[in-house]
Scaffold this motif. Structure first.
Motif, short mmCIF file in Angstrom:
data_model
loop_
_atom_site.label_atom_id
_atom_site.label_comp_id
_atom_site.label_asym_id
_atom_site.label_seq_id
_atom_site.Cartn_x
_atom_site.Cartn_y
_atom_site.Cartn_z
N SER A 89 -61.90 -5.41 -4.01
CA SER A 89 -63.30 -5.52 -3.60
C SER A 89 -64.17 -5.39 -4.85
O SER A 89 -63.68 -4.99 -5.92
CB SER A 89 -63.67 -4.39 -2.61
N TYR A 116 -77.07 -2.10 -6.60
CA TYR A 116 -76.51 -2.08 -5.25
C TYR A 116 -76.24 -0.62 -4.83
O TYR A 116 -75.76 0.18 -5.64
CB TYR A 116 -75.23 -2.91 -5.24
N ASN A 164 -80.11 -6.10 -6.79
CA ASN A 164 -80.00 -6.06 -5.33
C ASN A 164 -80.71 -4.81 -4.82
O ASN A 164 -80.25 -3.72 -5.13
CB ASN A 164 -78.50 -6.04 -4.96
N ASP A 189 -73.18 -6.28 -13.72
CA ASP A 189 -72.79 -6.81 -12.41
C ASP A 189 -73.49 -8.16 -12.25
O ASP A 189 -74.70 -8.23 -12.13
CB ASP A 189 -73.23 -5.82 -11.31
N PHE A 192 -75.04 -11.63 -8.27
CA PHE A 192 -76.12 -12.49 -7.77
C PHE A 192 -76.20 -13.82 -8.50
O PHE A 192 -76.69 -14.79 -7.96
CB PHE A 192 -77.48 -11.77 -7.88
N1 PLP Z 1 -72.37 -5.56 -6.46
C1 PLP Z 1 -73.34 -6.13 -5.73
C2 PLP Z 1 -74.56 -6.67 -6.43
C3 PLP Z 1 -73.23 -6.21 -4.34
O1 PLP Z 1 -74.23 -6.79 -3.62
C4 PLP Z 1 -72.08 -5.68 -3.72
C5 PLP Z 1 -71.93 -5.72 -2.27
O2 PLP Z 1 -72.83 -6.09 -1.54
C6 PLP Z 1 -71.09 -5.08 -4.52
C7 PLP Z 1 -71.26 -5.05 -5.89
C8 PLP Z 1 -69.86 -4.49 -3.91
O3 PLP Z 1 -68.97 -5.49 -3.55
P1 PLP Z 1 -67.89 -5.34 -2.36
O4 PLP Z 1 -68.67 -5.22 -1.09
O5 PLP Z 1 -67.06 -6.58 -2.48
O6 PLP Z 1 -67.11 -4.10 -2.64
#
Ligand code: PLP
Length: 401
Positions: A89, A116, A164, A189, A192
Motif C-alpha cells: 500500500s 495526507y 492532499n 509523495d 497526486f
Molecule cells: N499519499 C497520498 C497523497 C494519499 O492520498 C494516500 C491515500 O489516500 C496515501 C499516500 C496512502 O496510500 P494507500 O491508501 O495506498 O496506503
C-alpha cells in the motif's frame, strides 16, 4: 534504441516488459508469477542469489517476485530513478521509506503540515511514540522550512508535490536545496502528480513515494505502493521489508503494471476534466473557495506549470461549500448520483470525499483547523467521464441546475 530517448507514452506502454521468458518464446505482456519460492538446480545457485552475487528471486513473500520486479523497473524508468521497491500500500511505502531514511528514536523529521492524514498521523502518533521528534511546517513558508531544518537537523524533510486535500504545490527544487544543505534526505509523495506530470527526482528528491492505489493503477481495483530512489536506498528498503513483510503481491503488481500503460491517457483526460470542473465551480454562488493549481489565481499557478512542464495539475481539486458544516456537506454528497462518495482518489470514476470524515479523520478538529481543513471542505477526484455529465451532477447536487 535507448528507451531513455523515447517519449513518456511509449515508455509507459513498454517499460520493463519482455525481460522474462527464455523458453523459445517471449510473452508480449509480463506474466503473473504466483510462485513463492524459486529453485536454482543447486544449493550454490541459490546461495549466489541470496548473497546478491547473481540476479534472481528466492522468496516472493518479503524479498522479490518476477512480476513485481517488472512493475518496479517500469515505475523507476518513468520516474527517472535508478531503482524502485513496491509495497502492499502507499502507507506501507511511506512507513518503510521513513525507516530507510533513518527515522528512529532521537532523530528529527520536518514534514509539510497538510500531507495526507495517515502520513500526518504516522509521524505525529506512531513515530513520535517511538521517540522521533516531528516538526510540521507550512512548506509554502520557505523561511519556516529553512529555520526548522537548520535548527533541528532532521534526517528527512517530507512533502507532497501537490498536497492532499488543499492542493498546495511544493517548491521541490528549493525544498531539496534546504534539505541537502543540512544533511537531510528529501522525501516526496508524488501520488497526486504521478511521473506523467512531475518527476521529483529531477528536482532533487532522494525518494519518491506513491500510493499506486490511486492514479498509477487507476481503476479503483488494486492496492499498491512504491518508492523510487537510488540503488543504495533501494537495498535498504529491501532489507527493511524482509523484516516488515509488506510486499506487493504479483497479482496486484500485474494490475498496477497494466494501469501504468494508460496512465498518460487517463491523466490527460483527468487534468482537462478537472480544469473545466474547477473553472465551473468558481462561477457557482454556493462555493466560496476552489483549490486547483491550474486556476490562474491559484498562488502556485506559475510553480505548478514549471514543475509539470505545463501538462496540468492532476485530477484532484477541493472546494468549500458556503456556510456548510458536516450536515450540509453530507446532504450535498448524498444528492450526487454519478459522482461516487468513496474514500479514495485517482480512479477513472469521479469520487467525492469529506476530508474531515475520511482522509483527515485521524487528526483532531484543532489539527485540521490549524492546517486549513474546514468543516465545509469537499475533495473531488475527477474521473474520465464526459465532463458535461460531471458538471451536471454537481449542479443538480448544488441545486443550481
Ligand atoms: N499519499 C497520498 C497523497 C494519499 O492520498 C494516500 C491515500 O489516500 C496515501 C499516500 C496512502 O496510500 P494507500 O491508501 O495506498 O496506503
Amino acid at each position: 534504441m535507448s528507451t531513455q530517448k523515447q517519449g513518456f507514452n511509449t515508455r509507459a506502454v513498454h517499460a520493463g516488459e519482455r525481460q522474462l521468458g527464455g523458453q523459445g518464446f517471449q510473452p508480449v505482456t509480463t506474466p503473473i508469477y504466483p510462485s513463492v519460492g524459486y529453485t536454482y538446480g543447486s544449493s550454490d545457485g541459490l546461495e549466489a542469489v541470496l548473497a546478491n552475487e547473481e540476479a534472481g528471486h528466492v522468496y516472493s513473500a518479503r524479498y522479490s517476485n518476477p512480476t513485481t520486479a517488472v512493475f518496479e523497473t517500469a515505475i523507476a524508468e518513468l520516474e527517472g530513478g535508478q531503482a524502485a521497491y513496491a509495497f502492499a500500500s502507499g502507507m506501507a511505502a511511506m512507513h518503510v521509506a521513513l525507516l530507510a531514511a533513518g527515522v528512529k528514536a532521537g532523530t528529527h523529521v520536518v514534514c509539510a503540515a497538510d500531507v495526507y492524514g495517515a502520513t500526518y498521523s504516522l509521524l505525529q502518533n506512531l513515530f513520535t511514540e517511538l521517540g522521533a521528534t516531528v516538526h510540521f511546517v507550512d512548506v509554502l513558508d520557505e523561511l519556516a522550512v529553512d529555520t526548522a531544518v537548520s535548527t533541528h537537523h532532521p534526517v528527512a524533510l517530507i512533502a507532497e508535490t501537490i498536497s492532499n486535500p488543499l492542493l498546495k504545490v511544493a517548491n521541490l527544487p528549493r525544498l531539496a536545496d534546504i534539505a541537502h544543505a543540512h544533511g537531510a534526505l528529501f522525501l516526496v509523495d508524488n501520488t497526486f502528480c504521478t511521473p506523467y506530470l512531475c518527476a521529483p527526482l529531477a528536482f532533487g528528491a532522494d525518494m519518491v513515494i506513491h500510493s499506486a492505489t490511486k492514479f498509477i493503477a487507476g481503476h479503483g481495483d488494486v492496492m499498491a505502493g512504491v518508492v523510487v530512489t537510488t540503488a543504495v536506498h533501494r537495498a535498504r528498503l529491501l532489507e527493511l521489508n524482509k523484516l516488515v513483510g509488506s510486499s506487493l503481491g504479483p497479482f496486484e503488481a500485474w494490475l498496477a503494471l497494466r494501469g501504468l500503460k494508460t496512465l498518460p491517457l487517463r491523466m490527460r483526460q483527468q487534468c482537462a476534466n478537472a480544469t473545466a470542473v474547477a473553472e465551473w465551480l468558481t462561477t457557482q454562488p454556493g462555493i466560496t473557495q476552489v483549490n486547483y493549481p491550474m486556476l490562474p489565481d491559484h498562488p502556485q499557478h506559475e510553480l505548478v506549470q514549471r514543475l509539470t512542464h505545463g501538462r496540468g495539475a492532476g485530477g484532484v481539486l477541493s472546494f468549500e461549500l458556503a456556510n456548510a458544516g458536516r450536515a450540509e456537506v453530507f446532504r450535498f454528497m448524498e444528492r450526487l448520483q454519478l459522482i461516487q462518495s468513496a474514500t479514495t482518489l485517482g480512479d477513472i470514476y469521479s469520487l467525492v470525499l469529506y476530508p474531515a470524515m475520511s482522509s483527515h479523520r485521524s487528526l483532531t478538529a484543532e489539527e485540521r483547523a490549524s492546517i486549513g481543513i474546514s468543516d465545509g471542505l469537499v475533495r473531488l477526484s475527477v474521473g474520465i467521464e464526459d465532463v458535461g455529465d460531471i458538471i451536471a451532477d454537481l449542479a443538480q447536487a448544488l441545486g443550481t441546475l
